[in-house]
Design an enzyme around this catalytic site. Structure first.
Site, PDB file in Angstrom:
ATOM      1  N   SER A  10       0.561  -1.079   0.263  1.00  0.00           N
ATOM      2  CA  SER A  10       0.176  -0.078   0.130  1.00  0.00           C
ATOM      3  C   SER A  10       0.855   0.990  -0.260  1.00  0.00           C
ATOM      4  O   SER A  10       1.210   2.194   1.240  1.00  0.00           O
ATOM      5  CB  SER A  10      -0.959  -0.365   1.271  1.00  0.00           C
ATOM      6  N   HIS A  61      -4.023  -5.830   3.073  1.00  0.00           N
ATOM      7  CA  HIS A  61      -3.160  -6.722   3.786  1.00  0.00           C
ATOM      8  C   HIS A  61      -4.098  -7.445   3.960  1.00  0.00           C
ATOM      9  O   HIS A  61      -2.883  -8.748   4.726  1.00  0.00           O
ATOM     10  CB  HIS A  61      -2.149  -6.122   5.021  1.00  0.00           C
ATOM     11  N   GLU A  83      -4.840  -1.711   9.158  1.00  0.00           N
ATOM     12  CA  GLU A  83      -3.710  -2.273  10.169  1.00  0.00           C
ATOM     13  C   GLU A  83      -4.589  -1.462  12.237  1.00  0.00           C
ATOM     14  O   GLU A  83      -5.158  -0.417  12.016  1.00  0.00           O
ATOM     15  CB  GLU A  83      -2.855  -1.568  10.294  1.00  0.00           C
ATOM     16  N   GLU A 132       0.916  -8.922   7.665  1.00  0.00           N
ATOM     17  CA  GLU A 132       1.738  -8.666   8.716  1.00  0.00           C
ATOM     18  C   GLU A 132       1.490  -9.459  10.224  1.00  0.00           C
ATOM     19  O   GLU A 132       2.344  -9.076  11.473  1.00  0.00           O
ATOM     20  CB  GLU A 132       1.574  -6.890   8.844  1.00  0.00           C
ATOM     21  N   ASP A 187      -4.053   2.258  11.551  1.00  0.00           N
ATOM     22  CA  ASP A 187      -3.831   2.508   9.746  1.00  0.00           C
ATOM     23  C   ASP A 187      -4.834   2.692   9.181  1.00  0.00           C
ATOM     24  O   ASP A 187      -4.990   1.539   8.801  1.00  0.00           O
ATOM     25  CB  ASP A 187      -1.817   1.669   9.821  1.00  0.00           C
ATOM     26  N   GLU A 228      -3.259   6.382  11.853  1.00  0.00           N
ATOM     27  CA  GLU A 228      -2.166   7.172  11.166  1.00  0.00           C
ATOM     28  C   GLU A 228      -3.100   6.715   9.825  1.00  0.00           C
ATOM     29  O   GLU A 228      -3.517   6.233   9.154  1.00  0.00           O
ATOM     30  CB  GLU A 228      -1.598   5.719  10.951  1.00  0.00           C
ATOM     31  N   ASP A 274       2.078   8.575   6.687  1.00  0.00           N
ATOM     32  CA  ASP A 274       3.139   7.845   6.167  1.00  0.00           C
ATOM     33  C   ASP A 274       3.045   7.622   4.524  1.00  0.00           C
ATOM     34  O   ASP A 274       3.460   8.567   4.228  1.00  0.00           O
ATOM     35  CB  ASP A 274       1.463   5.771   6.480  1.00  0.00           C
ATOM     36  N   LYS A 314      10.054   4.611   6.806  1.00  0.00           N
ATOM     37  CA  LYS A 314      10.135   3.128   6.537  1.00  0.00           C
ATOM     38  C   LYS A 314      11.337   3.695   5.275  1.00  0.00           C
ATOM     39  O   LYS A 314      11.069   4.679   4.642  1.00  0.00           O
ATOM     40  CB  LYS A 314       9.354   3.141   6.014  1.00  0.00           C
ATOM     41  N   HIS A 367       8.087  -1.121   9.756  1.00  0.00           N
ATOM     42  CA  HIS A 367       8.633  -1.970   8.615  1.00  0.00           C
ATOM     43  C   HIS A 367       7.475  -1.741   7.159  1.00  0.00           C
ATOM     44  O   HIS A 367       6.995  -0.964   6.900  1.00  0.00           O
ATOM     45  CB  HIS A 367       7.976  -3.446   9.303  1.00  0.00           C
ATOM     46  N   LYS A 404       7.250  -0.696  14.844  1.00  0.00           N
ATOM     47  CA  LYS A 404       5.785  -0.891  14.196  1.00  0.00           C
ATOM     48  C   LYS A 404       6.587  -1.552  13.416  1.00  0.00           C
ATOM     49  O   LYS A 404       7.016  -1.344  12.022  1.00  0.00           O
ATOM     50  CB  LYS A 404       4.989   0.306  13.055  1.00  0.00           C
TER      51      LYS A 404
HETATM   52  P1  PGA Z   1       2.714  -1.155   3.038  1.00  0.00           P
HETATM   53  O1  PGA Z   1       2.096  -0.685   4.273  1.00  0.00           O
HETATM   54  O2  PGA Z   1       4.916  -1.471   3.649  1.00  0.00           O
HETATM   55  O3  PGA Z   1       2.318  -2.224   2.953  1.00  0.00           O
HETATM   56  O4  PGA Z   1       2.837  -0.082   2.263  1.00  0.00           O
HETATM   57  C1  PGA Z   1       2.610   0.055   5.307  1.00  0.00           C
HETATM   58  C2  PGA Z   1       1.976   0.637   6.190  1.00  0.00           C
HETATM   59  O5  PGA Z   1       0.786   0.596   5.184  1.00  0.00           O
HETATM   60  O6  PGA Z   1       2.458   1.255   6.734  1.00  0.00           O
HETATM   61 ZN    ZN Z   2       0.849   3.257   7.092  1.00  0.00          ZN
END
Ligand code: PGA
Ligand code: ZN
Length: 417
Positions: free
Chosen positions: A42, A159, A168, A209, A246, A289, A316, A341, A369, A392
């Site tokens: 995502s 996910h 999430e 995840e 999230d 988030e 994010d 990230k 992650h 996270k």
């Molecule tokens: P992604 O999702 O690693 O698939 O981008 C993680 C997030 O959105 O925090």
């Molecule tokens: Zn995110």
């Protein structure tokens, strides 16, 4: 100063059975670093670009042999034999060699794997554990500590199993506990969620995840299951264990409106903000988030003004670990916390700069992650080394997730010596 004697990479699989790269760096003093890179599903429009082969005859087009060849030929030719004085100078060289704004020529995956492996090799050369080396290059002089874990217990959105809109659903043990105590709390709640989902006949499987991807239909059902699980483990919801989300709103934003199953009609930005405010009133979210679409800047500023006093409003996809976007968000007061990230920006030294910038704004820092991970625990050391507030790393389950949490246990023990 140590010289680089070997640099090479090869293909490995990530946790979703998609190829990624592992890079190896060896210095002439015998120090070495091996690092592999994760991959998101995502993603934000503004992320640095992974290079994929797009050869339909290998790994459904997802191979990374071109990125590997860029390391083994173009990058290695220039770096082998050179003295390596800092991660920042290697990163600068890689950025200039790539010469695109989003690292798309050599591939952000190729560049980051080299940057990470160089960081590990230089830490080994300095005879420092990785987290201490990262602290030294990020200028962190404070007492080091292990950040507060944010466990992704239920996986929806891209996910999950396709039924929950939000991506999430977090359980966050309060930071009054030591990390090891928070991990135990997280693990016990994880087992309790499984039991409660089984009782409801809602177990489906686990998502990308490691959190459950249950047969629940509304986002509120998922929050209820988490609340019930926390209470059943004799913790107080919102006091000693808090909730978070999230939302990953990009994934259900269409034609200017937010479309979720909890509501029969699409919502304008202001209506969706009302919905999030009500949700926050009910569940007292510690973390919210990507509550809104990544270009809905006005909405983000309203959301932060309204909920930011009590809740970490985390950018994010909004920020994509990108310094220019962080600056815009600071000016517009669009959030009060940054998700970090490394593969969104593509080098370790640029990631450290984004952490510093975010901290100057007084924001909270959450190191994260990606949904496609490897067993590399680099980001655990990185989070401690930059003094992150939160980490996270997914559910407290599945090898690629617990590799990071277990590394934090090791660091916690070492910091007590
Ligand atoms: P992604 O999702 O690693 O698939 O981008 C993680 C997030 O959105 O925090
Ligand atoms: Zn995110």
């Amino acid at each position: 100063m140590a010289k680089l004697t070997h640099l090479y990479a090869h293909e490995i699989l990530d946790s979703r059975s998609t190829p990624t790269l592992e890079a190896v760096v060896i210095l002439d003093d015998g120090s070495s670093g091996v690092a592999s890179v994760p991959s998101g599903s995502s993603t934000s429009e503004h992320e640095a670009k992974e290079l994929r082969d797009l050869d339909p005859n290998r790994y459904l087009g997802q191979g990374v042999l071109k990125a590997i060849s860029n390391i083994n030929s173009e990058i290695a030719t220039k770096l082998v034999g050179q003295p390596i004085d800092s991660v920042a100078s290697v990163d600068k060289f890689l950025i200039q060699l790539d010469a695109t704004p989003n690292k798309s020529r050599l591939g952000a995956n190729a560049i980051l794997s080299v940057s990470m492996a160089v960081t590990k090799a230089l830490a080994a050369s300095a005879k420092l554990p990785l987290y201490k080396y990262v602290a030294s290059i990020s200028g962190l002089t404070d007492q080091l500590f292990v950040p507060q874990p944010v466990f992704n217990m239920i996986n929806g959105g891209k996910h999950g199993a396709g039924n929950l809109d939000f991506q999430e659903f977090f359980v966050i043990p309060n930071n009054a506990h030591a990390f090891s105590a928070s991990l135990e709390t997280g693990s016990v709640i994880y087992h309790t969620i499984k039991k409660i989902l089984a009782r409801r006949g809602a177990i489906h499987s686990v998502g990308d995840e490691g959190g459950f991807a249950p047969n629940l239909f509304t986002n509120l059902d998922a929050l209820e299951v988490l609340s019930e699980s926390i209470s059943e483990t004799n913790h107080k919801v919102g006091v000693d264990v808090e909730l978070g989300l999230d939302v990953a709103a990009n994934s259900f934003y269409k034609d200017g409106r937010y479309i979720i199953k909890d509501r029969s009609s699409p919502m304008e930005s202001s209506e969706f903000i009302d919905y999030l405010r009500d949700l926050n009133g009910q569940y007292h979210l510690r973390i919210l988030e990507d509550g809104l679409y990544e270009e809905d800047w006005k909405g983000w500023a309203t959301l932060t003004a309204e909920l930011g006093q009590t809740t970490s409003i985390v950018g994010d996809d909004l920020l994509a670990t990108n310094p220019a976007l962080v600056k815009t968000a600071m000016e517009q007061k669009a959030c009060n916390a940054a998700l970090i990230k490394p593969n969104q920006i593509g080098t370790i030294s640029e990631t450290i700069e984004v952490v510093k910038l975010s901290r100057q704004a007084g924001w909270k820092i959450m190191v994260s992650h990606r949904s496609g991970e490897t067993n590399d625990s680099f980001i655990a050391d990185f989070a401690v080394g930059v003094g992150a507030d939160y980490v996270k790393f997914g559910a407290p389950a599945r090898g690629e997730r617990v590799a990071k949490y277990n590394r934090l246990l090791g660091i916690e023990t070492e910091l007590k010596q």
